[in-house]
Enzyme design. Structure first.
Site, PDB file in Angstrom:
ATOM      1  N   ASP A  67       0.631  -1.265   0.092  1.00  0.00           N
ATOM      2  CA  ASP A  67       0.011   0.009  -0.057  1.00  0.00           C
ATOM      3  C   ASP A  67       0.875   1.256   0.061  1.00  0.00           C
ATOM      4  OD1 ASP A  67       0.865  -0.499   2.718  1.00  0.00           O
ATOM      5  OD2 ASP A  67      -1.197  -0.827   3.427  1.00  0.00           O
ATOM      6  N   ASN A 136      -7.563  -3.405  14.259  1.00  0.00           N
ATOM      7  CA  ASN A 136      -9.214  -3.606  13.912  1.00  0.00           C
ATOM      8  C   ASN A 136      -9.078  -4.924  12.924  1.00  0.00           C
ATOM      9  OD1 ASN A 136      -8.201  -2.831  11.581  1.00  0.00           O
ATOM     10  ND2 ASN A 136      -9.632  -0.920  11.351  1.00  0.00           N
ATOM     11  N   HIS A 138      -7.313  -5.234  10.129  1.00  0.00           N
ATOM     12  CA  HIS A 138      -7.097  -4.737   8.773  1.00  0.00           C
ATOM     13  C   HIS A 138      -5.620  -5.404   8.215  1.00  0.00           C
ATOM     14  CE1 HIS A 138      -4.947  -0.798   9.716  1.00  0.00           C
ATOM     15  NE2 HIS A 138      -4.105  -1.396   9.336  1.00  0.00           N
ATOM     16  N   GLU A 143     -10.084  -2.206   5.230  1.00  0.00           N
ATOM     17  CA  GLU A 143     -10.756  -2.000   6.288  1.00  0.00           C
ATOM     18  C   GLU A 143     -11.962  -2.799   6.637  1.00  0.00           C
ATOM     19  OE1 GLU A 143      -9.093  -0.164   8.698  1.00  0.00           O
ATOM     20  OE2 GLU A 143      -7.940   1.290   7.751  1.00  0.00           O
TER      21      GLU A 143
HETATM   22  C1  F6R Z   1       1.320  -1.598   6.186  1.00  0.00           C
HETATM   23  C2  F6R Z   1       0.030  -2.080   6.314  1.00  0.00           C
HETATM   24  C3  F6R Z   1      -0.796  -2.322   7.626  1.00  0.00           C
HETATM   25  C4  F6R Z   1       0.065  -2.671   8.609  1.00  0.00           C
HETATM   26  C5  F6R Z   1      -0.875  -2.441  10.085  1.00  0.00           C
HETATM   27  C6  F6R Z   1       0.008  -3.154  11.242  1.00  0.00           C
HETATM   28  O1  F6R Z   1       1.758  -1.631   5.024  1.00  0.00           O
HETATM   29  O2  F6R Z   1      -0.559  -2.304   5.255  1.00  0.00           O
HETATM   30  O3  F6R Z   1      -1.742  -3.104   7.363  1.00  0.00           O
HETATM   31  O4  F6R Z   1       0.695  -3.857   8.574  1.00  0.00           O
HETATM   32  O5  F6R Z   1      -1.500  -1.446  10.276  1.00  0.00           O
HETATM   33  O6  F6R Z   1       0.678  -1.995  11.504  1.00  0.00           O
HETATM   34  P1  F6R Z   1       1.945  -1.958  12.828  1.00  0.00           P
HETATM   35  O7  F6R Z   1       2.969  -3.067  12.366  1.00  0.00           O
HETATM   36  O8  F6R Z   1       2.587  -0.543  12.655  1.00  0.00           O
HETATM   37  O9  F6R Z   1       1.201  -2.564  14.050  1.00  0.00           O
END
Ligand code: F6R
Length: 241
Positions: A67, A136, A138, A143
């Site tokens: 992303d 959540n 994701h 989402e």
């Molecule tokens: C990052 C991404 C997100 C993160 C997720 C967890 O490219 O796509 O889905 O993997 O938000 O983030 P952290 O590792 O900061 O808890």
């Protein structure tokens, strides 16, 4: 679904890096799907260390990231391109021309997403996709409620994700409100998936996503249907299962 229990964050990072380096050694011209966020930082640091020791060669590797924020330039410190350069690309012998992220500066969302789907198809699909897990549920920026059928698309970030991201920006107003992300369909097409999870604050979502019902309300729950998923999680993240 295989769960590998790590002692702590460092152990998780080493174990995840081991799986990625095995992929690169077994198939030097592999396509790695990469993630940003705080969880994989230690994994990338470990890969860099092994590269510096001469144990890893990224010269033929292709990468496609999950992303990118819409509207951030590549040299913006909060863009995912910048993150990848800082944490991996500038520290190993990867060919930058073979590193791909959605184009955050493409204002036409449909074009940005179609272009990225074409890139993923052109490189022949993802051999190993690295994922972090949002509080959540994701994965990427998919989402709660998003259709599992989605390929790369533009998302309006939820309030909770924007709040979680706020720590990386000076004020809430600076936090991007949209992002381009691979969809669940794109992620599920990866041959292998590696999820890294750390910390007690992720324990509830680990239980819900991997041991609860498969539902778009918890996007990561769909991973239960993939036939080659490895979760590397530390003891704190596994404390509820
Ligand atoms: C990052 C991404 C997100 C993160 C997720 C967890 O490219 O796509 O889905 O993997 O938000 O983030 P952290 O590792 O900061 O808890």
């Amino acid at each position: 679904m295989k769960i590998i229990r790590a002692k702590d964050y460092n152990d998780m990072s080493r174990k995840a890096a081991n799986i990625i380096s095995a992929q690169v050694i077994m198939k030097p011209n592999c396509v790695l799907g990469l993630a940003t966020g705080s969880t994989p930082i230690g994994t990338y640091a470990q890969l860099v260390e092994w590269y510096k020791k001469g144990d890893l060669d990224f010269s033929e590797v292709t990468t496609v990231n999950l992303d990118e924020y819409k509207g951030l330039t590549r040299d913006n410190e909060q863009s995912y391109y910048y993150f990848m350069k800082e944490n991996l690309f500038s520290k190993v012998n990867i060919n930058l021309e073979r590193t791909f992220l959605p184009d955050g500066m493409e204002p036409d969302s449909d074009k940005a997403c179609e272009d990225y789907n074409r890139v993923i198809a052109h490189v022949g699909g993802v051999d190993l996709q690295l994922l972090g897990l949002g509080h959540n549920g994701h994965i990427g920026f998919n989402e709660p409620g998003m259709a599992f059928e989605a390929e790369t698309h533009c998302v309006n970030l939820t309030e909770s994700t924007m709040k979680a991201n706020q720590r990386f920006f000076p004020t809430m107003d600076d936090v991007p409100k949209q992002a381009y992300t691979m969809g669940i369909k794109t992620i599920m097409q990866a041959k292998r998936i590696l999820v890294v999870v750390s910390g007690e604050d992720k324990a509830a979502i680990v239980k819900e996503a991997f041991f609860g019902p498969i539902t778009p309300k918890v996007q990561a729950s769909v991973l239960q249907l993939h036939n080659d998923v490895t979760i590397v999680a530390d003891a704190a993240a596994l404390s509820l299962i």
